[in-house]
Design an enzyme around this catalytic site. Structure first.
Site, PDB file in Angstrom:
ATOM      1  CB  CYS A 232      40.898  87.861 -11.832  1.00 40.71           C
ATOM      2  SG  CYS A 232      41.537  86.187 -11.846  1.00 40.71           S
ATOM      3  CD  GLU A 263      43.887  92.008 -21.173  1.00 40.43           C
ATOM      4  OE1 GLU A 263      42.732  92.178 -21.606  1.00 40.43           O
ATOM      5  OE2 GLU A 263      44.113  91.671 -20.008  1.00 40.43           O
ATOM      6  CG  HIS A 281      40.209  90.138 -19.798  1.00 34.62           C
ATOM      7  ND1 HIS A 281      40.743  91.388 -19.994  1.00 34.62           N
ATOM      8  CD2 HIS A 281      39.256  90.292 -18.833  1.00 34.62           C
ATOM      9  CE1 HIS A 281      40.143  92.261 -19.191  1.00 34.62           C
ATOM     10  NE2 HIS A 281      39.240  91.618 -18.480  1.00 34.62           N
ATOM     11  N   GLY A 283      37.532  86.595 -16.807  1.00 41.67           N
ATOM     12  CA  GLY A 283      36.864  86.907 -15.552  1.00 41.67           C
ATOM     13  C   GLY A 283      35.353  86.998 -15.648  1.00 41.67           C
TER      14      GLY A 283
END
Length: 531
Positions: A232, A263, A281, A283
């Protein structure tokens, strides 16, 4: 005139209001960051730019950002900002590295649990009307060994949570001291031992040349059979293709990834594998974290634009508001000393040493050093500042060093800059008196006491009668008024200097007359930013 800030991404209204409450003129255009052409058109109006991840601060944007002083990223990652170019342009880049720490750590723990119990796939199966209890056999985390790569801010929170789950925790981090490891309750190990012993591995390091592919194909081959990998932190820490192969042949039991090498990730070797949990994504994606980083970046940018305080900058030493107030005169002195060296030196500079004596040696030396180098480099490029000047100095191969020492003379504190070139070594020293005004106290080893003004004249000569008269008469006859006059000499009949503060710039023809008098070895007009 109030500083002006553009918010080009989605920050909360509360964060935007912070700018307004601090007296900053703010434009809130949360969709502008996606329009590169429009952003480039308007960015020249602003002193600050507040962003999330949608705004890409590229060369095109920075070339048009003629007034920009600070970029604030609400979050940790600054992959969307060209930091090297921003540094060259003298723009501070800030982020908020701690505002989403808890959220990211919790996501890592959640991903670990989801991977251990195959929760996503079991959920999808149950939603499809199946009841496959025997298919989804998980493992407990209690008593298992968690290997943490990176025991910094987020990693230490993960360690704390994992110990609460009764896991055994080992950590690989070259910067982790034994005392800190004991405080965290972990055993510090080398990477190879972590790879061989961990049942779960979670990564919490930035993506650098040293950490890129830290789980390479070679290191994946060293993993304990049945390990589960959680990432992460940053894409690029793991060789995704090699990991996919290890997942397929059973050497790795599972993986949980929130970040990917590219990404937005629309394809990855890890996608559609039954023992892999993936999220886009997320996190930092909690309401609390998004609000925290938005408020934090607004406060940081406001502090810098209004007080000069620098917090969480990636290309500038941090300076608190209290330091900025106390150090202000010393920062200005450091810049003046550098400016003196820069203006009297015509040849290429090889090295610069900055000596801090007395109480100034206990101040923020990184910031003082940046100010000194800025003053030095501005003589060749007036557009440089404390952010960009050190970058340019490094590019030119100038070696920068510093020396600190206790009080060694009559002054409570002083700063001395020594320049080394192929031809000579030159030094200048200064201090700040109780009135808060910087002063020169030594040039070329000759003691003086000179106030620093905007317009000055520096001359060198062999000590002899008539120098004062030549200077006074020549300047007076040409309408140049002297505000202050300081003399100094090494020994009688040897090297001598004069430093004059003038009311205006020295005209070129007057400089030529002084040089033509035959009484001076050097005559150099100087300019200092004293406001």
């Amino acid at each position: 005139m109030a500083p002006k800030v553009l918010v080009s991404d989605k920050l909360s209204e509360t964060a935007v209001q912070i700018f307004r409450d601090r007296g900053i003129d703010v434009d809130f255009e949360p969709s502008l960051g996606k329009d590169k052409d429009r952003l480039a058109e308007v960015i020249g109006q602003y002193d600050g730019l507040a962003i999330r991840s949608a705004t890409k601060v590229t060369e095109k944007i920075l070339e048009q950002a003629t007034n920009l002083k600070v970029i604030g990223r609400a979050g940790i990652g600054v992959d969307n900002v060209d930091i090297p170019l921003a540094s060259k342009k003298g723009v501070i880049v800030m982020n908020t590295p701690f505002g989403n720490s808890i959220t990211t750590a919790e996501h890592a723990i959640s991903m670990m649990m989801a991977c251990a119990r195959q929760i996503p796939e079991a959920s999808a199966s149950t939603h499809a009307g199946k009841w496959e209890k025997s298919r989804f056999m998980g493992v407990e985390v209690t008593s298992k060994t968690l290997g943490v790569i990176g025991a910094g801010n987020i990693g230490s929170i993960v360690i704390d949570r994992a110990r609460g789950l009764r896991m055994k925790v080992i950590a690989y981090d070259p910067f982790l001291s034994e005392d800190r490891a004991t405080e965290l309750g972990v055993r510090k190990v080398e990477l190879d031992e972590l790879l061989a012993k961990a049942d779960f591995i979670t990564m919490h390091v930035p993506l650098t040349e040293k950490t890129k592919n830290i789980l390479s194909r070679e290191n994946i081959a060293k993993l304990k059979k049945g390990v589960r990998i959680i990432n992460c932190a940053r894409g690029g820490l793991v060789d995704e293709e090699a990991l996919a192969e290890a997942l397929k042949d059973g050497r790795v039991a599972g993986a949980a990834f929130d970040v990917f090498a590219e990404e937005p990730a629309t394809a990855s070797p890890l996608f559609n594998l039954p023992n892999v949990v993936v999220t886009p994504h997320l996190g930092a994606a909690t309401t609390e974290a998004q609000e925290n980083v938005a408020l934090q970046v607004a406060e940081q940018m406001s502090d810098y634009l209004l007080t000069g305080a620098v917090t969480n900058a990636l290309n500038m030493p941090s300076v608190t508001a209290e330091e900025a107030a106390i150090m202000g005169p010393w920062v200005k002195l450091a810049e003046h000393l550098g400016a003196f060296i820069g203006q009297v030196t015509d040849e290429a500079i090889k090295a610069v040493n900055i000596t801090y004596d007395g109480i100034v040696a206990e101040m923020n030396l990184d910031a003082l050093g940046c100010a000194a180098i800025a003053g030095l480099m501005k003589s060749s490029n007036p557009d440089l500042n404390m952010v960009s000047a050190p970058v340019v100095a490094k590019e030119r191969g100038i070696q920068i060093s510093r020396t600190t020492q206790g009080q060694s003379g009559a002054f409570e504190a002083y700063i001395k800059i020594t320049m080394v070139s192929e031809e000579r070594e030159r030094s200048v020293a200064g201090t700040v008196f109780s009135d808060g005004k910087p002063r020169f106290i030594q040039i070329k080893g000759i003691n003086i006491d000179a106030e620093i003004g905007e317009h000055m004249l520096y001359s060198t000569n062999q000590d002899m009668p008539g120098i004062i008269g030549t200077l006074g008469n020549t300047l007076g006859e040409n309408g140049v008024n002297i505000a202050n006059f300081t003399l100094g000499r090494a020994e009688r009949g040897q090297d001598a200097i004069a430093l004059l503060q003038l009311d205006a710039d020295l005209p070129e023809d007057v400089q030529e007359k002084l040089e033509g008098s035959g009484r001076f070895t050097r005559v150099r007009p100087l300019h200092f930013e004293v406001a």
